[in-house]
Design a protein around this motif. Structure first.
Motif, PDB file in Angstrom:
ATOM      1  N   TYR A  21       0.845  -1.199   0.000  1.00 56.73           N
ATOM      2  CA  TYR A  21       0.000   0.000   0.000  1.00 56.73           C
ATOM      3  C   TYR A  21       0.877   1.245   0.000  1.00 56.73           C
ATOM      4  CZ  TYR A  21      -3.231   3.552   1.829  1.00 56.73           C
ATOM      5  OH  TYR A  21      -3.970   4.699   2.013  1.00 56.73           O
ATOM      6  N   ASP A  22       1.842   1.295   0.872  1.00 52.62           N
ATOM      7  CA  ASP A  22       2.725   2.468   0.976  1.00 52.62           C
ATOM      8  C   ASP A  22       3.507   2.682  -0.321  1.00 52.62           C
ATOM      9  OD1 ASP A  22       4.193   4.550   2.627  1.00 52.62           O
ATOM     10  OD2 ASP A  22       5.865   3.240   2.084  1.00 52.62           O
ATOM     11  N   SER A  30       1.140   3.925  -3.093  1.00 56.52           N
ATOM     12  CA  SER A  30       0.727   5.295  -2.788  1.00 56.52           C
ATOM     13  C   SER A  30       1.819   6.286  -3.155  1.00 56.52           C
ATOM     14  CB  SER A  30       0.382   5.413  -1.301  1.00 56.52           C
ATOM     15  OG  SER A  30       0.150   6.751  -0.939  1.00 56.52           O
ATOM     16  N   ARG A  31       3.031   5.989  -2.762  1.00 57.05           N
ATOM     17  CA  ARG A  31       4.149   6.899  -3.030  1.00 57.05           C
ATOM     18  C   ARG A  31       4.506   6.943  -4.513  1.00 57.05           C
ATOM     19  NH1 ARG A  31       8.349   4.907   1.441  1.00 57.05           N
ATOM     20  NH2 ARG A  31       9.781   6.313   0.286  1.00 57.05           N
ATOM     21  N   SER A  56       2.471   6.518  -6.969  1.00 57.66           N
ATOM     22  CA  SER A  56       1.420   7.250  -7.682  1.00 57.66           C
ATOM     23  C   SER A  56       1.701   8.748  -7.690  1.00 57.66           C
ATOM     24  CB  SER A  56       0.047   6.973  -7.048  1.00 57.66           C
ATOM     25  OG  SER A  56      -0.094   7.640  -5.810  1.00 57.66           O
ATOM     26  N   GLU A  57       2.407   9.245  -6.667  1.00 54.06           N
ATOM     27  CA  GLU A  57       2.757  10.660  -6.598  1.00 54.06           C
ATOM     28  C   GLU A  57       3.923  11.010  -7.523  1.00 54.06           C
ATOM     29  OE1 GLU A  57       1.143  13.012  -4.829  1.00 54.06           O
ATOM     30  OE2 GLU A  57      -0.315  11.468  -4.291  1.00 54.06           O
ATOM     31  N   TRP A 116      -3.568  -0.561  -6.662  1.00 55.47           N
ATOM     32  CA  TRP A 116      -3.650   0.054  -5.333  1.00 55.47           C
ATOM     33  C   TRP A 116      -5.045  -0.144  -4.747  1.00 55.47           C
ATOM     34  CZ3 TRP A 116      -3.125   6.050  -4.308  1.00 55.47           C
ATOM     35  CH2 TRP A 116      -3.019   6.273  -2.922  1.00 55.47           C
ATOM     36  N   VAL A 131      -9.199   6.354   1.925  1.00 52.86           N
ATOM     37  CA  VAL A 131      -8.595   6.708   0.640  1.00 52.86           C
ATOM     38  C   VAL A 131      -9.340   6.084  -0.536  1.00 52.86           C
ATOM     39  CG1 VAL A 131      -6.995   4.741   0.468  1.00 52.86           C
ATOM     40  CG2 VAL A 131      -6.327   6.974  -0.462  1.00 52.86           C
ATOM     41  N   ILE A 137      -9.157   7.282  -4.635  1.00 52.25           N
ATOM     42  CA  ILE A 137      -8.565   6.450  -5.690  1.00 52.25           C
ATOM     43  C   ILE A 137      -9.601   6.183  -6.778  1.00 52.25           C
ATOM     44  CG2 ILE A 137      -7.495   4.237  -6.243  1.00 52.25           C
ATOM     45  CD1 ILE A 137      -6.504   4.109  -3.352  1.00 52.25           C
TER      46      ILE A 137
END
Length: 216
Positions: A76-77, A80-81, A83-84, A100, A117, A121
């Protein structure tokens, strides 16, 4: 950890996976290295063309690791990161967000409540789907880009996504000796446009799309 060390650790993890040694740990190390290197590239504004490949590698490993409940938080982490960090690749980002969301669903089921979240998403997935569909249909006037500035809608096409990394790598190589200070963005956009033209894509830079806006 600096870039050299990140690359060293990432290559070691890739070799370990290829050799079949400590496979699960190697996959974990790869997704960690992919994220760290992508974040470093984005922070330093260098080797941005490399990020899409890192995202693909991360997704390949995460698709295996998500089958292990104890690794879901780490995956997950990482997703998430990443995707940025992932820009200029709407179709690839759509795939990443779907993975995700799958991980979010798995965690939600384990915790017996939906993660906050989830809606964010899902909103971005639907946003990407609509704009990609309009681009593929040639309905560029229907593309709703939620970024603050205007961008050339060609950036939603499949052809753009296929060649943008090659073009950006060419542009970065052409400007390797130029300081990344005032005026660099204009030089980069010029080199990018030239490289894209050679690859059959006509692209208008943000400065062309936003007359009157001052870019440094």
């Amino acid at each position: 950890m600096d870039e050299i060390e990140i690359r060293k650790e990432l290559e070691a993890a890739r070799r370990a996976l290829a050799s079949g040694e400590n496979i699960l740990s190697a996959r974990e190390d790869i997704i960690c290295g992919d994220v760290l290197l992508a974040e470093n590239n984005l922070r330093e504004n260098r080797n941005l063309w490399e990020i899409a490949g890192l995202a693909r590698e991360l997704m390949e490993q995460a698709s295996v690791l998500e089958g292990y409940d104890h690794l879901l938080d780490r995956i997950y982490d990482a997703l998430s990161r990443m995707s940025e960090c992932l820009h200029n690749h709407p179709r690839l980002k759509l795939k990443l967000l779907k993975l995700w969301l799958l991980v979010v669903d798995r965690i939600s089921a384990m915790q017996n409540h939906e993660l906050s979240v989830y809606d964010d998403i899902l909103y971005e997935i639907n946003y990407l789907r609509r704009n990609i569909a309009n681009a593929e249909a040639g309905k560029f006037e229907l593309i709703k880009d939620d970024r603050r500035l205007k961008y050339d809608p060609v950036e939603w096409t499949a052809r753009w996504e296929e060649v943008i990394d090659e073009a950006d790598r060419t542009a970065e190589e052409a400007l390797a000796d130029m300081p990344r200070g005032m005026g660099f963005c204009h030089a980069f956009w010029h080199e990018r446009a030239e490289a894209l033209a050679d690859l059959g894509v006509e692209w208008r830079s943000p400065s062309m799309m936003n007359p009157g806006v001052l870019f440094d």
